[in-house]
Design a protein around this motif. Structure first.
Motif, short mmCIF file in Angstrom:
data_model
loop_
_atom_site.label_atom_id
_atom_site.label_comp_id
_atom_site.label_asym_id
_atom_site.label_seq_id
_atom_site.Cartn_x
_atom_site.Cartn_y
_atom_site.Cartn_z
N TRP A 132 8.15 6.55 -14.53
CA TRP A 132 7.53 5.50 -14.02
C TRP A 132 8.37 4.35 -13.30
N ALA A 133 9.56 4.09 -14.10
CA ALA A 133 10.52 3.17 -13.24
C ALA A 133 11.25 3.54 -12.16
N THR A 134 11.51 4.75 -12.47
CA THR A 134 12.25 5.33 -11.19
C THR A 134 11.39 5.84 -9.77
N ALA A 135 9.96 6.04 -10.24
CA ALA A 135 8.96 6.13 -9.21
C ALA A 135 8.80 4.87 -8.34
N LEU A 136 8.50 3.95 -9.47
CA LEU A 136 8.26 2.61 -8.44
C LEU A 136 9.55 2.07 -7.67
N TRP A 137 10.61 2.27 -8.15
CA TRP A 137 11.80 1.72 -7.41
C TRP A 137 12.06 2.48 -6.26
N ASN A 138 11.91 4.02 -6.19
CA ASN A 138 11.82 4.72 -5.06
C ASN A 138 10.72 4.45 -4.25
N GLY A 139 9.57 4.24 -4.71
CA GLY A 139 8.51 3.74 -3.96
C GLY A 139 8.49 2.58 -3.28
N VAL A 194 0.88 -1.15 0.04
CA VAL A 194 0.02 0.01 -0.11
C VAL A 194 0.75 1.23 0.03
N VAL A 195 1.80 1.29 0.99
CA VAL A 195 2.61 2.71 1.06
C VAL A 195 3.63 2.66 -0.28
N ALA A 196 4.04 1.60 -0.68
CA ALA A 196 4.97 1.60 -2.15
C ALA A 196 4.00 2.03 -3.25
N LEU A 197 2.71 1.83 -3.39
CA LEU A 197 1.74 2.36 -4.27
C LEU A 197 1.52 3.66 -4.14
N ILE A 198 1.24 4.17 -2.99
CA ILE A 198 0.97 5.69 -2.72
C ILE A 198 2.15 6.49 -3.27
N LEU A 199 3.39 5.82 -2.41
CA LEU A 199 4.60 6.71 -3.08
C LEU A 199 4.87 6.84 -4.51
N THR A 200 4.78 5.61 -5.33
CA THR A 200 4.92 5.37 -6.57
C THR A 200 4.02 6.37 -7.45
N LEU A 201 2.80 6.42 -7.00
CA LEU A 201 1.95 7.21 -7.76
C LEU A 201 2.26 8.74 -7.52
N ARG A 202 2.52 9.16 -6.25
CA ARG A 202 2.96 10.46 -5.83
C ARG A 202 4.21 11.00 -6.76
N PHE A 203 5.18 10.06 -6.36
CA PHE A 203 6.36 10.51 -7.13
C PHE A 203 6.49 10.74 -8.86
N ALA A 204 5.36 9.84 -9.37
CA ALA A 204 5.33 9.77 -10.86
C ALA A 204 4.39 11.13 -11.19
N THR A 205 3.49 11.47 -10.40
CA THR A 205 2.29 12.32 -10.90
C THR A 205 2.90 13.76 -10.32
N ARG A 206 3.04 13.86 -8.89
CA ARG A 206 3.35 15.06 -8.36
C ARG A 206 4.61 15.62 -8.74
N TRP A 207 5.75 14.71 -8.77
CA TRP A 207 7.19 14.87 -8.91
C TRP A 207 7.78 14.69 -10.13
N GLU A 208 7.05 14.12 -11.07
CA GLU A 208 7.09 13.77 -12.58
C GLU A 208 8.41 12.93 -12.74
N MET A 209 8.66 11.88 -12.03
CA MET A 209 9.93 11.08 -12.13
C MET A 209 9.23 9.94 -13.07
#
Length: 443
Positions: free
Chosen positions: A154-161, A137-152
């Motif tokens: 998707w692969a980078t956002a997923l790894w960071n999440g 759940v936390v990885a999903l929230i962080l991934t979506l936030r990194f990708a949409t709000r911080w424009e990372m």
């Protein structure tokens, strides 16, 4: 040697030490560094210990120094170290349908701090489900936030999440960002999920078991769960209020922030010192009175039989109850209509004394070999022992002997002072006699 390996109390420290050694060798490989070079043994050992002990203290930047392989190795060590080696091995055995022996149960019981042998399988399944659910759940929230709000990407956002979710749930504090999460000071959807994962795992799995069995029927909760939840609430609320009060006007931390962001970061930094090393504020810019608050929060830590460090909330509550009982001249110490046994009181005193002795000894040694401020060294030492991972920024400046001292503190802090001390006392036995009683003058 075979006798040592058969005793779970002695086996657990050896397994953790073995994992640290293996992790050190892996991190020394050229494939583990971003530049493809061999990492020196002290750096590799320090980071392997920090990962296995779920601490988060680092001497090099996790996101830039280590390659994807190296970061993956660190993440795996965090997950195994957080769950516990025997817990992880038993979980894999259960998933494979192997089952486990009484020896496995005993080892897992020691690692998870005296869990009921009859409920071991049930509790391990609960641990697996909660770990998987919270991390996903936390990885999903962080991934979506990194990708949409911080424009990372998707692969980078997923790894960071995923990395931050696993690191947060295991109370590790490792981050792939050079400034930890300081770049997200005003983002509730980054800081709060991380804080949530840390709080849940820091309660300890026995509390989660009570919640599963009894939900909100607190009358049926164990004394351990009541004490852990009460202590956690007091420390979170009190820590937030004190941190806001001490840093409210600090121009280098909360000072320039709007009200909502101040409250968010004040709460976030009340959560972090209790066992996780993420920081959204510059810890090196904290005022001295704020550092003192952090000393206390780090020393106490989180709940028992979980991923948290410190002497644990219940240990602190037992000590407080003993002091209160002595002040009020009561025969017994206790809480919530229950009294403590003498064995629990002795264990709490032992844990606190060993912790203070190790912290003071390490602080004296590191202060003697460096020219750093006492306040900074003490902060680093408590952070290492309590497996917190917060730092005022001096870790990379420390000489190799100081780093080895911190590594030893992280190891003892993760394995547990009682387990480590018992493991060393290979031949210790109760005496078959008792001396006559005589009471010295105290105080």
């Amino acid at each position: 040697m075979r006798r040592v390996l058969r005793d779970p109390v002695r086996l657990i420290p050896l397994l953790f030490a073995g994992l640290i050694l293996l992790g050190t060798l892996v991190l020394m490989l050229p494939v583990s560094s971003a530049e493809g070079r061999v990492t020196d043994p002290v750096t590799a050992l320090f980071h392997a210990t920090s990962a296995v002990a779920v601490t988060g203290l680092v001497t090099v930047d996790t996101g830039t120094y280590w390659s994807a392989f190296g970061q993956g190795a660190i993440l795996l060590m965090i997950q195994i170290g957080g769950l516990g080696i025997m817990t992880a091995a038993t979980l894999f055995g259960l998933m494979a349908g192997r089952g486990f022996s009484l020896r496995d149960k005993m080892a897992t019981r020691v690692e998870r701090d005296r869990l009921n042998l009859a409920d071991t399988a049930s509790l391990l399944r609960l641990i697996f489900r909660i770990t998987l659910a919270v991390e996903l759940v936390v990885a999903l929230i962080l991934t979506l936030r990194f990708a949409t709000r911080w424009e990372m990407p998707w692969a980078t956002a997923l790894w960071n999440g995923v990395f931050h979710s696993v690191s947060a749930f295991n109370n590790a504090g490792f981050s792939t960002f050079s400034d930890s999460v300081m770049g997200f000071q005003g983002d509730w959807l980054v800081l709060m999920p991380i804080a949530f994962a840390i709080i849940v795992s820091a309660l300890g799995f026995p509390v989660m078991e009570d919640w599963r069995e009894h939900r909100l029927d607190t009358r049926r909760w164990t004394l351990h769960s009541r004490m852990t939840l009460a202590g956690t609430a007091i420390l979170l609320v009190g820590g937030t209020l004190v941190l806001l009060a001490t840093e409210w006007t600090n121009p280098d931390t909360l000072g320039p922030m709007p009200l909502g962001t101040k409250v968010l970061n004040g709460f976030f930094h009340a959560v972090m010192p209790r066992t996780a090393g993420f920081n959204s504020l510059n810890v090196g810019a904290f005022r001295d009175d704020t550092l003192v608050v952090n000393y206390v929060l780090m020393f106490i830590g989180g709940g028992s039989a979980g991923t948290a460090g410190g002497i644990k909330v219940t240990t602190f509550m037992v000590l407080a109850a003993i002091v209160l009982a002595e002040v009020l001249r009561r025969r017994d110490a206790g809480m919530f209509g229950r009294r403590f046994g003498h064995a629990v009181e002795r264990q709490a005193l032992t844990v606190a004394f060993i912790a203070l002795f190790l912290i003071l000894s390490a602080t004296m040694a590191i202060t003697a070999m460096t020219r750093l401020r006492l306040a900074e060294v003490l902060f680093e030492v408590i952070s290492a022992f309590a497996t917190v991972g917060l730092s005022t920024g001096i870790t990379a400046q420390l000489p190799a002997p100081a780093l080895l001292i911190l590594a030893l503190l992280m190891f003892v802090g993760r394995v547990g002072t009682i387990t480590a001390a018992t493991a060393l006392a290979l031949g210790g036995r109760d005496r078959p006699f008792r001396y006559p009683e005589e009471n010295p003058i105290v105080g």
